[in-house]
Design a protein around this motif. Sequence first.
Motif, PDB file in Angstrom:
ATOM      1  N   ILE A   1     -23.921 -17.412 -95.395  1.00 40.72           N
ATOM      2  CA  ILE A   1     -25.289 -17.867 -95.627  1.00 40.72           C
ATOM      3  C   ILE A   1     -25.716 -17.245 -96.950  1.00 40.72           C
ATOM      4  CG2 ILE A   1     -27.645 -17.963 -94.741  1.00 40.72           C
ATOM      5  CD1 ILE A   1     -25.538 -19.418 -93.012  1.00 40.72           C
ATOM      6  N   ALA A   2     -25.715 -18.047 -97.984  1.00 35.78           N
ATOM      7  CA  ALA A   2     -25.927 -17.528 -99.337  1.00 35.78           C
ATOM      8  C   ALA A   2     -27.364 -17.090 -99.548  1.00 35.78           C
ATOM      9  CB  ALA A   2     -25.546 -18.580-100.366  1.00 35.78           C
TER      10      ALA A   2
ATOM     11  N   SER B   1     -21.824 -22.992 -93.375  1.00 37.06           N
ATOM     12  CA  SER B   1     -21.283 -22.141 -94.449  1.00 37.06           C
ATOM     13  C   SER B   1     -21.601 -22.709 -95.825  1.00 37.06           C
ATOM     14  CB  SER B   1     -19.772 -21.988 -94.294  1.00 37.06           C
ATOM     15  OG  SER B   1     -19.293 -21.029 -95.216  1.00 37.06           O
ATOM     16  N   GLN B   2     -22.019 -21.854 -96.739  1.00 33.10           N
ATOM     17  CA  GLN B   2     -22.408 -22.259 -98.089  1.00 33.10           C
ATOM     18  C   GLN B   2     -21.408 -21.748 -99.138  1.00 33.10           C
ATOM     19  OE1 GLN B   2     -26.304 -20.527 -97.976  1.00 33.10           O
ATOM     20  NE2 GLN B   2     -27.269 -22.377 -97.138  1.00 33.10           N
ATOM     21  N   THR B   3     -20.126 -21.710 -98.720  1.00 30.78           N
ATOM     22  CA  THR B   3     -19.062 -21.374 -99.668  1.00 30.78           C
ATOM     23  C   THR B   3     -18.786 -22.588-100.550  1.00 30.78           C
ATOM     24  OG1 THR B   3     -17.396 -22.046 -98.042  1.00 30.78           O
ATOM     25  CG2 THR B   3     -17.978 -19.708 -98.129  1.00 30.78           C
TER      26      THR B   3
ATOM     27  N   ARG C   1     -17.533 -25.475 -98.704  1.00 29.68           N
ATOM     28  CA  ARG C   1     -18.429 -25.921 -97.642  1.00 29.68           C
ATOM     29  C   ARG C   1     -17.783 -25.800 -96.269  1.00 29.68           C
ATOM     30  NH1 ARG C   1     -23.185 -25.591 -99.458  1.00 29.68           N
ATOM     31  NH2 ARG C   1     -23.890 -26.933 -97.726  1.00 29.68           N
TER      32      ARG C   1
END
Length: 453
Positions: free
Chosen positions: A204-205, A243-245, A248
Amino acid sequence: MNKQLFPVRALWAACASVCLAATWLPQNVSAQSPASTAARPVAIRSVDFIVAVVNTEPITNQEVQTLSARLQREAQAQGRPLDAPEAKRLALEQLINDKAQIQQARDAGITIDEEALDQAEANVANNNQLTREALRQRLQQDGVALSSFREQLRNQLLLTRVREREVEARIRISDIEVEQFLQEQLKAQAARAPVELNLAMILIAVPENSTEEQIKPLEAQARDVARRARSGENFAELAKSFSQTADRGANGGALGLRPADRYPELFVQAIAAVPVGGVSEVLRSGAGFHVLKVLERQQAPATLMVTQTRARHILLRLGPQLTQAKALAQLSALRQDIVSGKADFAEAARRLSQDGSAAQGGDLGWASPGMFVPEFEQTMNRLRPGQVAEPLVSRFGVHLIEVTDRRDAPMSDAEQRALARNVLREKKLDEAYVAWAEDVRGRAYVEMRESAQ
């Protein structure tokens, strides 16, 4: 397992023709300048006398004095000074043991031929960076007869051979001991082997310059995701949804199996107590909030390794047309040319080397410990890759050695067992030697005469 686990020599069992080093050269301690003799009365040299008899052989005061002086020099060089009375006591004990053991060697029919003596003399010269001719000149200058010096060499070789024969015969290494040793080494290696991890992550960015008000809902979202994952929801689906990698959450957030040291230390610490299949607490990094799941945790397979060396050499064999002095001079000059870049080692090996490796530019291939004779291997092991040693004299001739590379390689089963036997034998040698030496001493008739002076 590194190569230090496998010593290749026992304390006493090293070949005497190699071990007879600088301490064998007599020290001219009695020489004095005219000025020093004039400044004090000239000491009257006492007549030599017998201090002990071992069976039928005497030990003289001069023998005790010579050995005790050598023991004191060696102790001083090692930073542990030895006083004269203790040095004399130790010298007498060593001489008694040596005399008894030499007599046993002769009784057993062990002999030393002239060729072995010549090789021992050549090695003493080489260890002192002298030619045989220069060594003999040094002996003559110090008032030591060549025949006496060679007799000392003969006695040392006799001692080595009788000890090897008698003590080795007392040592038994069973297959069970070998197997147990290898299992212990594998277990120890496994304990040191790196752990490999496969983690899945949901990020979670947190944008840069976020305020506390902006961060709180992001942290709450991360905690909710972690709760849902721990309650049994599919982690891969949660990764795809939240997820915000950069990818995604592709692959369900899996990061792949890799050594633990290739993960951030923050991750490794967070999952240290988490079992496989478990989910970590939320953790914070500079990128945001992370939730981790342990997909795999495994120990790298334990493999016994050995350090191998790749070297090349140029060998000149000695003969009537090529003396040791000439060979040393020729290879010394060649080494200077190679080091300075004026000559190429491989080309010189193909042109000059009198060895089967000449066609390959002197390349000896990858070698494990114990493949070469001790004097060659000791010199090779001291070199760094790319370094060329000074010329070395061995039983085969004169060598110029360059190490080209080193590596740690898995040992074959045969190598493991052979080296395991060497280690176990080394461990038993000291105990076996002490028992044998005490037995020989106990059976010898020793008569003490006068005290050494």
